[in-house]
Design a protein around this motif. Structure first.
Motif, PDB file in Angstrom:
ATOM      1  N   SER A 161       1.065  -1.282  -0.087  1.00  0.00           N
ATOM      2  CA  SER A 161       0.087   0.120   0.089  1.00  0.00           C
ATOM      3  C   SER A 161       0.936   1.196  -0.149  1.00  0.00           C
ATOM      4  O   SER A 161       0.252   2.414  -0.164  1.00  0.00           O
ATOM      5  N   ASN A 162       2.196   1.018   0.329  1.00  0.00           N
ATOM      6  CA  ASN A 162       3.024   2.236   0.414  1.00  0.00           C
ATOM      7  C   ASN A 162       3.605   2.648  -1.155  1.00  0.00           C
ATOM      8  O   ASN A 162       4.654   3.369  -1.203  1.00  0.00           O
ATOM      9  N   LEU A 163       3.226   1.890  -2.265  1.00  0.00           N
ATOM     10  CA  LEU A 163       3.989   1.974  -3.522  1.00  0.00           C
ATOM     11  C   LEU A 163       3.491   3.238  -4.198  1.00  0.00           C
ATOM     12  O   LEU A 163       3.695   3.461  -5.501  1.00  0.00           O
ATOM     13  N   GLY A 164       2.404   3.815  -3.661  1.00  0.00           N
ATOM     14  CA  GLY A 164       1.664   5.106  -4.363  1.00  0.00           C
ATOM     15  C   GLY A 164       0.821   4.677  -5.590  1.00  0.00           C
ATOM     16  O   GLY A 164       0.309   5.542  -6.457  1.00  0.00           O
ATOM     17  N   VAL A 165       0.309   3.417  -5.419  1.00  0.00           N
ATOM     18  CA  VAL A 165      -0.672   3.057  -6.574  1.00  0.00           C
ATOM     19  C   VAL A 165      -2.035   2.504  -5.995  1.00  0.00           C
ATOM     20  O   VAL A 165      -1.987   2.288  -4.575  1.00  0.00           O
ATOM     21  N   ASP A 166      -2.985   2.065  -6.495  1.00  0.00           N
ATOM     22  CA  ASP A 166      -4.036   1.425  -5.915  1.00  0.00           C
ATOM     23  C   ASP A 166      -3.785   0.138  -5.086  1.00  0.00           C
ATOM     24  O   ASP A 166      -2.806  -0.693  -5.551  1.00  0.00           O
ATOM     25  N   ASP A 167      -4.318  -0.029  -3.890  1.00  0.00           N
ATOM     26  CA  ASP A 167      -3.662  -1.139  -3.121  1.00  0.00           C
ATOM     27  C   ASP A 167      -3.720  -2.606  -3.767  1.00  0.00           C
ATOM     28  O   ASP A 167      -3.133  -3.446  -3.602  1.00  0.00           O
ATOM     29  N   TYR A 168      -5.093  -2.609  -4.377  1.00  0.00           N
ATOM     30  CA  TYR A 168      -5.378  -4.116  -4.782  1.00  0.00           C
ATOM     31  C   TYR A 168      -4.607  -4.398  -6.131  1.00  0.00           C
ATOM     32  O   TYR A 168      -4.170  -5.571  -6.180  1.00  0.00           O
ATOM     33  N   ILE A 169      -4.455  -3.652  -6.795  1.00  0.00           N
ATOM     34  CA  ILE A 169      -3.411  -3.687  -7.967  1.00  0.00           C
ATOM     35  C   ILE A 169      -1.936  -3.954  -7.529  1.00  0.00           C
ATOM     36  O   ILE A 169      -1.246  -4.761  -8.074  1.00  0.00           O
ATOM     37  N   ALA A 170      -1.489  -3.242  -6.493  1.00  0.00           N
ATOM     38  CA  ALA A 170      -0.067  -3.192  -6.059  1.00  0.00           C
ATOM     39  C   ALA A 170       0.110  -4.964  -5.513  1.00  0.00           C
ATOM     40  O   ALA A 170       0.846  -5.490  -5.774  1.00  0.00           O
ATOM     41  N   PHE A 171      -0.973  -5.292  -4.815  1.00  0.00           N
ATOM     42  CA  PHE A 171      -1.183  -6.600  -4.421  1.00  0.00           C
ATOM     43  C   PHE A 171      -1.238  -7.713  -5.041  1.00  0.00           C
ATOM     44  O   PHE A 171      -0.329  -8.694  -5.237  1.00  0.00           O
ATOM     45  N   LEU A 172      -1.838  -7.363  -6.152  1.00  0.00           N
ATOM     46  CA  LEU A 172      -1.704  -8.237  -7.224  1.00  0.00           C
ATOM     47  C   LEU A 172      -0.461  -8.495  -8.008  1.00  0.00           C
ATOM     48  O   LEU A 172      -0.045  -9.584  -8.326  1.00  0.00           O
ATOM     49  N   LEU A 173       0.161  -7.354  -8.322  1.00  0.00           N
ATOM     50  CA  LEU A 173       1.327  -7.507  -8.979  1.00  0.00           C
ATOM     51  C   LEU A 173       2.541  -8.229  -7.866  1.00  0.00           C
ATOM     52  O   LEU A 173       3.207  -8.906  -8.671  1.00  0.00           O
ATOM     53  N   SER A 174       2.523  -7.903  -6.694  1.00  0.00           N
ATOM     54  CA  SER A 174       3.250  -8.454  -5.970  1.00  0.00           C
ATOM     55  C   SER A 174       3.314  -9.954  -5.784  1.00  0.00           C
ATOM     56  O   SER A 174       4.178 -10.599  -5.639  1.00  0.00           O
ATOM     57  N   GLY A 175       2.180 -10.331  -5.982  1.00  0.00           N
ATOM     58  CA  GLY A 175       1.808 -12.146  -6.361  1.00  0.00           C
ATOM     59  C   GLY A 175       2.320 -12.357  -7.688  1.00  0.00           C
ATOM     60  O   GLY A 175       2.795 -13.545  -7.633  1.00  0.00           O
ATOM     61  N   ALA A 176       1.925 -11.837  -8.773  1.00  0.00           N
ATOM     62  CA  ALA A 176       2.152 -12.010 -10.039  1.00  0.00           C
ATOM     63  C   ALA A 176       3.834 -12.155 -10.229  1.00  0.00           C
ATOM     64  O   ALA A 176       4.141 -13.011 -11.210  1.00  0.00           O
ATOM     65  N   ILE A 177       4.505 -11.283  -9.521  1.00  0.00           N
ATOM     66  CA  ILE A 177       6.073 -11.223  -9.891  1.00  0.00           C
ATOM     67  C   ILE A 177       6.551 -12.640  -9.273  1.00  0.00           C
ATOM     68  O   ILE A 177       7.622 -13.026  -9.505  1.00  0.00           O
ATOM     69  N   GLU A 178       5.732 -13.349  -8.317  1.00  0.00           N
ATOM     70  CA  GLU A 178       6.323 -14.506  -7.797  1.00  0.00           C
ATOM     71  C   GLU A 178       6.269 -15.736  -8.739  1.00  0.00           C
ATOM     72  O   GLU A 178       7.213 -16.694  -8.719  1.00  0.00           O
ATOM     73  N   ILE A 179       5.332 -15.515  -9.792  1.00  0.00           N
ATOM     74  CA  ILE A 179       5.403 -16.823 -10.665  1.00  0.00           C
ATOM     75  C   ILE A 179       6.892 -16.965 -11.590  1.00  0.00           C
ATOM     76  O   ILE A 179       7.543 -17.919 -11.519  1.00  0.00           O
ATOM     77  N   PRO A 180       7.338 -15.667 -12.260  1.00  0.00           N
ATOM     78  CA  PRO A 180       8.619 -15.686 -12.797  1.00  0.00           C
ATOM     79  C   PRO A 180       9.662 -16.140 -11.762  1.00  0.00           C
ATOM     80  O   PRO A 180      10.855 -16.625 -12.229  1.00  0.00           O
ATOM     81  N   ALA A 181       9.764 -15.612 -10.688  1.00  0.00           N
ATOM     82  CA  ALA A 181      10.623 -15.847  -9.697  1.00  0.00           C
ATOM     83  C   ALA A 181      10.773 -17.463  -9.235  1.00  0.00           C
ATOM     84  O   ALA A 181      11.936 -17.944  -9.343  1.00  0.00           O
ATOM     85  N   TYR A 182       9.905 -17.935  -8.971  1.00  0.00           N
ATOM     86  CA  TYR A 182       9.768 -19.332  -8.942  1.00  0.00           C
ATOM     87  C   TYR A 182      10.271 -20.355 -10.328  1.00  0.00           C
ATOM     88  O   TYR A 182      11.003 -21.117 -10.207  1.00  0.00           O
ATOM     89  N   ALA A 183       9.861 -19.884 -11.324  1.00  0.00           N
ATOM     90  CA  ALA A 183      10.050 -20.457 -12.535  1.00  0.00           C
ATOM     91  C   ALA A 183      11.541 -20.302 -12.814  1.00  0.00           C
ATOM     92  O   ALA A 183      12.076 -21.500 -13.362  1.00  0.00           O
ATOM     93  N   LEU A 184      12.196 -19.314 -12.736  1.00  0.00           N
ATOM     94  CA  LEU A 184      13.647 -19.193 -12.542  1.00  0.00           C
ATOM     95  C   LEU A 184      14.345 -20.058 -11.681  1.00  0.00           C
ATOM     96  O   LEU A 184      15.405 -20.628 -12.274  1.00  0.00           O
TER      97      LEU A 184
END
Length: 252
Positions: A161-184
């Motif tokens: 919520s401190n990233l300066g964008v909509d809380d729900y979008i920021a939370f969604l992006l925070s989860g989405a970035i985990e997919i390439p992290a685990y894949a790599l």
């Protein structure tokens, strides 16, 4: 209960496969964590009352009790406890389902390096984690790694919520970035080993977190924060594998 089920699922998944598939099995289950993370953002968007949200996401966990009759015991653990007949039953059932013929005499006592004994095997306890100097050093090192990973991972996850964008979008992006992290992670740790990848991803996550201090609210802070989340997510996946492999089955 949730914590117990999560670690049980990881241990069971990695112990039911051979060493060559342990990396994939140990990290692939984290994809479901990432999908659940993103799904939570969507659920929270439509359910704004936190008490109702807590009930909606918690009650389905009780359905896992229904899985008890169909989840097999860990074969490695059964063998470590000299329960060969129970282990043989599970393996034979798996071989039948997969249409694989097992070698003759695979469960003979001589294959385990010891003669049958009437004595019960010594039960491992938490003390075994610190019993010998080498094991003690490994345990302290891993405990520190778990502390750092947990602190940074959940710190980043709970501060979207401190990233300066909509809380729900920021939370969604925070989860989405985990997919390439685990894949790599699945591909890199088998090529460059556990230590270098764990150290490298921890440094990447730490440096990115420090850089967010200098970034203004907006796209740049989001980008750098997601790089940090990528690094700490990858290291979190690796430390699971590292911890499972470094300890013998009874201690694990």
């Amino acid at each position: 209960m949730y914590t117990k089920l999560r670690f049980f699922g990881f241990s069971e998944g990695t112990e039911l496969v051979g060493p060559s598939r342990r990396t994939f099995a140990g990290i692939a289950i984290e994809f479901f964590w990432a999908f659940g993370y993103m799904f939570l953002a969507a659920i929270a968007y439509f359910i704004r009352k936190w008490k109702t949200l807590a009930l909606v996401i918690s009650l389905p966990g009780f359905l896992s009790i229904a899985l008890y009759p169909v989840i097999p015991e860990s074969v490695r653990w059964l063998l470590s406890q000299k329960k060969v007949e129970e282990a043989a039953e599970i393996i034979n059932k798996a071989a039948k389902v997969n249409k694989v013929k097992l070698p003759d005499g695979i469960f003979d006592e001589k294959n385990f390096g010891k003669e049958p004994t009437s004595e019960s095997p010594k039960r491992a306890t938490a003390i075994d984690l610190f019993r010998t100097p080498k094991m003690r050093l490994k345990t302290i090192n891993l405990l520190f790694n778990w502390f750092v990973n947990s602190m940074v991972y959940y710190g980043l996850s709970l501060s979207t919520s401190n990233l300066g964008v909509d809380d729900y979008i920021a939370f969604l992006l925070s989860g989405a970035i985990e997919i390439p992290a685990y894949a790599l992670s699945i591909f890199t740790i088998d090529y460059w080993g556990r230590r270098w990848n764990l150290c490298g991803t921890l440094v990447l996550g730490g440096v990115a977190c420090l850089l967010t201090i200098l970034m203004p609210l907006g796209a740049w802070r989001i980008t750098v924060a997601m790089i940090g989340k990528f690094g700490i997510t990858a290291s979190f996946g690796i430390v699971y594998i590292y911890s499972a492999e470094i300890y013998p089955t009874p201690v694990r």
